[in-house]
Enzyme design. Structure first.
Site, PDB file in Angstrom:
ATOM      1  CE1 TYR A 240      -3.666  -2.434   2.149  1.00 15.68           C
ATOM      2  CE2 TYR A 240      -4.084  -1.577   0.057  1.00 15.68           C
ATOM      3  CZ  TYR A 240      -4.594  -2.353   1.130  1.00 15.68           C
ATOM      4  OH  TYR A 240      -5.718  -2.956   1.177  1.00 15.68           O
ATOM      5  CG  ASP A 268      -7.724  -3.047  -5.529  1.00 17.02           C
ATOM      6  OD1 ASP A 268      -8.299  -4.182  -5.759  1.00 17.02           O
ATOM      7  OD2 ASP A 268      -7.255  -2.762  -4.386  1.00 17.02           O
ATOM      8  CG  HIS A 359      -8.936  -5.203  -2.062  1.00 16.11           C
ATOM      9  ND1 HIS A 359      -7.976  -4.332  -2.292  1.00 16.11           N
ATOM     10  CD2 HIS A 359      -9.109  -5.471  -0.693  1.00 16.11           C
ATOM     11  CE1 HIS A 359      -7.188  -4.220  -1.219  1.00 16.11           C
ATOM     12  NE2 HIS A 359      -7.991  -4.782  -0.314  1.00 16.11           N
TER      13      HIS A 359
HETATM   14  C1  LIG Z   1     -10.051 -11.425   2.689  1.00 13.32           C
HETATM   15  C2  LIG Z   1      -8.915 -10.329   2.657  1.00 13.32           C
HETATM   16  C3  LIG Z   1      -8.581  -9.974   1.701  1.00 13.32           C
HETATM   17  C4  LIG Z   1      -7.638  -8.687   1.558  1.00 13.32           C
HETATM   18  C5  LIG Z   1      -7.442  -8.073   2.914  1.00 13.32           C
HETATM   19  C6  LIG Z   1      -7.515  -8.559   4.117  1.00 13.32           C
HETATM   20  C7  LIG Z   1      -8.620  -9.628   3.846  1.00 13.32           C
HETATM   21  C8  LIG Z   1      -9.156 -10.180   5.172  1.00 13.32           C
HETATM   22  N1  LIG Z   1      -6.523  -7.007   2.752  1.00 13.32           N
HETATM   23  S1  LIG Z   1      -7.429  -5.510   3.316  1.00 13.32           S
HETATM   24  O1  LIG Z   1      -7.336  -5.726   4.841  1.00 13.32           O
HETATM   25  O2  LIG Z   1      -6.455  -4.256   3.138  1.00 13.32           O
HETATM   26  O3  LIG Z   1      -8.667  -5.658   2.743  1.00 13.32           O
HETATM   27  C9  LIG Z   1      -5.661  -6.842   1.762  1.00 13.32           C
HETATM   28  C10 LIG Z   1      -4.627  -5.888   1.864  1.00 13.32           C
HETATM   29  O4  LIG Z   1      -3.900  -5.679   2.898  1.00 13.32           O
HETATM   30  N2  LIG Z   1      -3.796  -5.617   0.422  1.00 13.32           N
HETATM   31  C11 LIG Z   1      -4.346  -5.965  -0.417  1.00 13.32           C
HETATM   32  O5  LIG Z   1      -3.563  -5.938  -1.646  1.00 13.32           O
HETATM   33  N3  LIG Z   1      -5.527  -6.953  -0.616  1.00 13.32           N
HETATM   34  C12 LIG Z   1      -5.947  -7.367   0.335  1.00 13.32           C
HETATM   35  N4  LIG Z   1      -6.999  -8.388   0.430  1.00 13.32           N
HETATM   36  C13 LIG Z   1      -7.543  -8.687  -0.819  1.00 13.32           C
HETATM   37  C14 LIG Z   1      -6.806 -10.209  -1.254  1.00 13.32           C
HETATM   38  O6  LIG Z   1      -5.185  -9.755  -1.682  1.00 13.32           O
HETATM   39  C15 LIG Z   1      -7.434 -10.698  -2.479  1.00 13.32           C
HETATM   40  O7  LIG Z   1      -7.436  -9.850  -3.497  1.00 13.32           O
HETATM   41  C16 LIG Z   1      -8.811 -11.430  -2.006  1.00 13.32           C
HETATM   42  O8  LIG Z   1      -8.690 -12.159  -0.898  1.00 13.32           O
HETATM   43  C17 LIG Z   1      -8.909 -12.469  -3.190  1.00 13.32           C
HETATM   44  O9  LIG Z   1     -10.402 -12.872  -2.905  1.00 13.32           O
HETATM   45  P1  LIG Z   1     -10.531 -14.336  -2.001  1.00 13.32           P
HETATM   46  O10 LIG Z   1     -10.506 -13.832  -0.688  1.00 13.32           O
HETATM   47  O11 LIG Z   1     -11.981 -14.888  -2.617  1.00 13.32           O
HETATM   48  O12 LIG Z   1      -9.487 -15.307  -2.430  1.00 13.32           O
END
Ligand SMILES: Cc1cc2c(cc1C)[n+](S(=O)(=O)[O-])c1c(=O)[nH]c(=O)nc-1n2C[C@H](O)[C@H](O)[C@H](O)COP(=O)(O)O
Length: 496
Positions: A240, A268, A359
């Site tokens: 990020y 995104d 995401h």
């Molecule tokens: C489930 C989950 C996903 C997060 C995630 C945290 C969780 C609990 N977080 S978030 O706190 O910011 O939303 C990140 C993150 O730190 N950075 C990122 O690039 N994607 C984040 N993602 C998105 C992740 O990298 C994938 O794009 C997404 O999880 C794929 O979908 P599935 O969970 O269905 O496999």
């Protein structure tokens, strides 16, 4: 060397008000009085631990170096003699007793036969706030469901009478040879689900020769995760981008020095999406005081994540890519691209790859699934002779090896998987994650045979029928409306 006198628990306990607030974290006292109003998770959650040991609450949400990085040195009050700290007996709430009972009755690991089984178990045994954070997605969670529904609109056109005695689904991703074309994608706050956090995923990935993408918002520090890696285990960094580019430069340079083999810039999330399930569950725990009719536009569903993500720079743009190329030799991949025009732009500016992703549905609701954007993108890249110029990955909704095979038939290099490994880790620890990875390998072997492909190279778009993919038809069933919209849905609201 003079021994630093330790503070006693009694001394720290004197600082327990909003205008004089100290907390203990990992055996050291911190004066957080001036920080209280700035804490995006609200001051209430900190005041709950004023004058006390806040380590247990602090750990899952904040990387270990948070206080060193963000709290001025004069607020660091020094070591505490923990034997003098009174540990308050937390009464176990009935809901927690219920959860403990469900943990005793949970299925054996061997009874989990696919990745969705882990989700079912995790939902029953995880703390509500942890489940809320991991499972939630933006707004009405339409894209969350679409990520899986889209795979169900793709059908196979298998070949028969191919000698598939030997099946080999090894491949390379960014030049690294892997056993199977998926990686553990970046998901924040690993310690919400497991006391050890992301290092559990690291160890499981090492055992299965699977690449791990290290999240910026990990609960573990970056070095803890790198140190937990196997000797020749490959890890990527998910970034990020910080408003303060000097901090970003330091993170990128350190990651390269430590041996990261890919820089995945998340594009995104100029602002974190609104995750209402998470918001509701946070409300029943300890909402921040900003909620109290302050009318302030504080979306407490980001309480936890916002506490450590308000640094994300919404001004990030294509103009920044040349700067990134000037500060690192790591291949640069844009994570969260959602239209073919931006893939072409990524080729133009010299990115090594893109992740077609929304995401996990946690950002813009009604964004299309990664698999649909892939089906839009690859024919255009092929037509322009650019498909070998960039590695295209997808993530979102991958729960079966057939999902992986569909993505590879459509031209993906590999796929990222998020929630299933979080759920497996939360319910069964490292064994759970390893079983999940093994289940995918077993499914991969079987389905490669059944589709009539001996190697990854033999997978092609002729083996899938995507005619229904672009027709969204009836929208994904809106389970949210059935279960969550009722404002009295969560127990706390019912008691008001
Ligand atoms: C489930 C989950 C996903 C997060 C995630 C945290 C969780 C609990 N977080 S978030 O706190 O910011 O939303 C990140 C993150 O730190 N950075 C990122 O690039 N994607 C984040 N993602 C998105 C992740 O990298 C994938 O794009 C997404 O999880 C794929 O979908 P599935 O969970 O269905 O496999």
């Amino acid at each position: 060397m003079t021994k630093v006198t330790e503070l006693t628990g009694v001394e720290v306990a004197k600082h327990k008000s909003a205008d004089d607030c100290w907390v203990i974290v990992h055996g050291r006292a911190y004066d957080v009085t001036e920080f209280l109003p700035e804490h995006p998770g609200g001051s209430k959650i900190i005041l709950k631990y004023a004058g006390k040991d806040a380590t247990e609450e602090f750990d899952p949400i904040h990387p270990p170096d948070t206080l060193d990085k963000y709290l001025p040195k004069d607020k660091h009050k020094g070591p505490v003699d923990m034997s003098t700290v009174v540990v308050e007996k937390q009464e176990v709430l009935p809901e927690e007793q219920e959860r403990m009972k469900r943990i005793e009755e949970m299925p054996l690991l061997e009874q989990c036969y696919n990745l969705l089984d882990f989700e079912g178990v995790a939902k029953r045994v995880m703390k509500k706030t942890a489940w809320g954070y991991y499972s939630s997605a933006a707004d009405d969670e339409i894209t969350l469901r679409e990520n899986q529904n889209a795979f169900q609109r793709i059908w196979f056109r298998p070949k028969v009478l191919v000698n598939v005695e030997k099946v080999d689904f090894t491949t390379t991703m960014l030049g690294t040879k892997v056993d199977i074309p998926f990686y553990v994608t970046a998901t924040a706050l690993g310690k919400l689900g497991h006391i050890e956090g992301e290092v559990v995923l690291t160890r499981a990935a090492a055992k299965h020769n699977v690449i791990q993408m290290i999240p910026t918002l990990a609960s573990c520090s970056f070095d803890e995760i790198m140190d937990a890696a196997g000797t020749d285990q490959v890890q990527w960094l998910q970034l990020y981008v910080n408003k303060d580019r000097a901090i970003t430069k330091k993170i990128v340079e350190h990651a390269e020095k430590r041996g990261c083999k890919g820089l995945f810039i998340t594009v995104d999330a100029p602002q974190l999406g609104r995750r209402e399930k998470d918001m509701r569950l946070k409300f029943t725990d300890e909402g921040s005081n900003v909620q109290k009719g302050s009318g302030e536009k504080t979306d407490n569903s980001q309480g936890a994540a916002r506490a450590i993500s308000s640094f994300i720079d919404p001004a990030l743009s294509w103009d920044d890519i040349p700067w990134f190329k000037s500060i690192t030799k790591m291949p640069i991949i844009l994570k969260g691209v959602q239209r073919v025009e931006d893939v072409l732009r990524a080729v133009e500016v010299g990115c090594a790859g893109v992740v077609l992703s929304n995401h996990g549905g946690r950002q813009l609701d009604f964004a299309r699934s990664g698999i649909e954007v892939l089906a839009e993108t690859m024919p255009v890249l092929k037509k322009m002779g650019l498909d070998k110029k960039i590695e295209v990955y997808i993530d979102g909704g991958v729960r079966r090896a057939t999902d992986i095979i569909k993505a590879l038939c459509l031209g993906a290099k590999g796929v990222g998987i998020g929630r299933p490994f979080l759920y497996a880790m939360s319910a069964y620890g490292q064994d759970g994650v390893e079983r999940a990875m093994q289940l995918l390998k077993d499914e991969m072997e079987m389905n490669m045979r059944l589709i009539g492909a001996r190697t990854i190279e033999e997978l092609n778009e002729g083996m899938v029928d995507v005619r229904g993919l672009f027709n969204h038809g009836v929208g994904p069933t809106n389970h949210l409306a059935e279960r969550v919209y009722d404002p009295l849905a969560s127990p706390a609201q019912r008691e008001r």
